[in-house]
Design an enzyme around this catalytic site. Structure first.
Site, short mmCIF file in Angstrom:
data_model
loop_
_atom_site.label_atom_id
_atom_site.label_comp_id
_atom_site.label_asym_id
_atom_site.label_seq_id
_atom_site.Cartn_x
_atom_site.Cartn_y
_atom_site.Cartn_z
N ARG A 1 -1.10 6.15 37.92
CA ARG A 1 -0.36 5.01 37.33
C ARG A 1 1.15 5.19 37.45
O ARG A 1 1.90 4.80 36.56
CB ARG A 1 -0.72 4.81 35.85
CG ARG A 1 -2.17 4.52 35.58
CD ARG A 1 -2.62 3.15 36.09
NE ARG A 1 -3.94 2.84 35.59
CZ ARG A 1 -5.08 3.25 36.18
NH1 ARG A 1 -5.03 3.96 37.29
NH2 ARG A 1 -6.24 2.94 35.66
N GLU B 1 0.97 3.05 28.79
CA GLU B 1 0.89 2.58 30.18
C GLU B 1 1.58 1.20 30.26
O GLU B 1 2.29 0.89 31.21
CB GLU B 1 -0.58 2.44 30.62
CG GLU B 1 -0.72 1.81 31.99
CD GLU B 1 -2.17 1.74 32.49
OE1 GLU B 1 -2.95 2.66 32.21
OE2 GLU B 1 -2.49 0.74 33.17
N CYS C 1 -5.45 -1.46 29.79
CA CYS C 1 -5.35 -0.28 28.93
C CYS C 1 -3.91 -0.12 28.45
O CYS C 1 -2.97 -0.16 29.25
CB CYS C 1 -5.80 0.97 29.70
SG CYS C 1 -7.59 1.07 29.86
#
Ligand code: FAD
Ligand code: EPU
Length: 292
Positions: free
Chosen positions: A170, A288, A218
């Site tokens: 990520r 995130e 998420c």
């Protein structure tokens, strides 16, 4: 000259951002700009920087939470036709930053081009996906990126190779550079098999995540070797609410915004989750989702 005079056709003042994000939350941008070309984008960025204004690039807003008071600066959105072109060339494609990721992944799979089928069902744009190195346990976009054409922070156009892009979990090395397009490289698969894998991954995603709700996917990154969703679930937080924001029952790492929610409800819930997980498991969850 005012912004609305200089960029009359491509800048809107006090533009609501909520409807441009998956959360559907947050206040306006002082200026929302939708340039038609890389030159127009560069002119907007030059002016913003000369005036010391904050700048942000918004893709499909699938990983962003805009605060209730909005962005007191310039938000750029690459959704005009010049940024949505796809040029196919055998096993490679040059894909505009504004191209819809979900539709593109589906098209590749239908063509039997293998490499992105693991990303089935991930919302976003190609630009946002490259910046985030979007993916699942079945693969990440960085796996198929050969190079990226971008606008550097000094407003010079450049091409960065996969190595320069520093893809990780990520993350990428992009930090203020703006993706204009990406060259992606696939391997030729059997169309039926690639498509079956796509359908399977999409079904898995739909079974385990609240894809129809207002969320940003998420909220937290997985801490090394663990699932943030599992920790939040084990802390007993599924269904926990702050105002109109709640922890999803389908997947505890998703915060869902119900009717009437505000961005500050989501932020309060984020703090509550972090506190509980830190207390129970001694794990500091890292966001995130980006908060603007
Ligand atoms: P945005 O959310 O608009 O922006 C994200 C970041 O990218 C920001 O920093 C923004 O400035 C930057 N950015 C956007 N465009 C550009 C550009 N042209 N140049 C440079 N920077 C740019 N993510 C996963 O990885 N895996 C998943 O399985 C997944 N599932 C999801 C499911 C749901 C229901 C939702 C809502 C989200 C999910 N996400 C997932 C998160 C999200 O889809 C990805 O992070 C996606 O890549 C975001 O793309 P975007 O275009 O919406 O970017
Ligand atoms: N789990 C629970 N409760 C939950 C959620 C998960 O017990 O509420 C358990 C599952 O049963 C499983 C484990 O945790 O044993 C892992 O769950 P899952 O397979 O759903 O994967 P994840 O690690 O929670 C990651 C990504 C997702 C991606 C999926 C599929 C992160 C933070 N999340 O989730 O990405 O779609 O794998 O590969 O890396 C995103 O980044 O926005 C995102 C949705």
């Amino acid at each position: 000259m005012s912004w609305s005079t200089e960029f009359a056709d491509c800048v809107e003042c006090d533009a609501p951002l909520g409807k441009l994000t998956w959360f559907r939350l947050g206040g306006p941008a002082r200026y929302l700009s939708r340039p038609r070309s890389a030159d127009e984008l560069a002119a907007i960025m030059t002016r913003a920087r000369n005036e010391g204004l904050e700048t942000q690039v918004l893709g499909a807003g699938a990983n962003v939470l805009v605060r209730d008071d909005g962005v007191d600066g310039v938000v750029v959105r690459l959704d005009q036709p010049g940024f949505r072109e796809v040029e196919w060339d055998g096993l490679t494609a040059r894909v505009g930053a504004g191209v819809d990721l979900m539709l593109f992944v589906r098209e590749c799979s239908a063509r039997g081009l293998s490499g992105l089928e693991g990303l089935a069902g991930i919302p976003g744009t190609i630009g946002g996906a490259v910046r985030m190195n979007a993916g699942t346990r079945h693969g990440e976009i960085g796996d198929v990126v050969r190079d990226v054409e971008l606008l550097r922070r000094d407003n010079v156009r450049d091409t960065w190779t996969r190595d320069q892009l520093g893809f990780g979990y990520r993350r990428s090395a992009l930090d203020g550079e703006i993706v204009l397009s990406a060259r992606l490289e696939f391997s030729q698969g059997d169309p039926q098999q690639v498509n079956e894998a796509f359908v399977e991954h999409l079904a898995e995603k739909m079974r385990t995540q609240p894809l129809g709700a207002h969320s940003a996917g998420c909220v937290f990154k997985n801490p090394a070797g663990r699932s943030a969703g599992e920790l939040i679930d084990r802390a007993g937080l599924k269904g926990t609410r702050c105002g109109g924001a709640r922890v999803a029952r389908e997947h505890a790492n998703f915060i869902v915004a119900d009717d009437g929610a505000s961005a500050s409800d989501v932020l309060r819930l984020i703090d509550l989750i972090r506190d509980r997980v830190a207390r129970e498991f001694d794990v500091e969850l890292e966001l995130e989702v980006e908060v603007w």
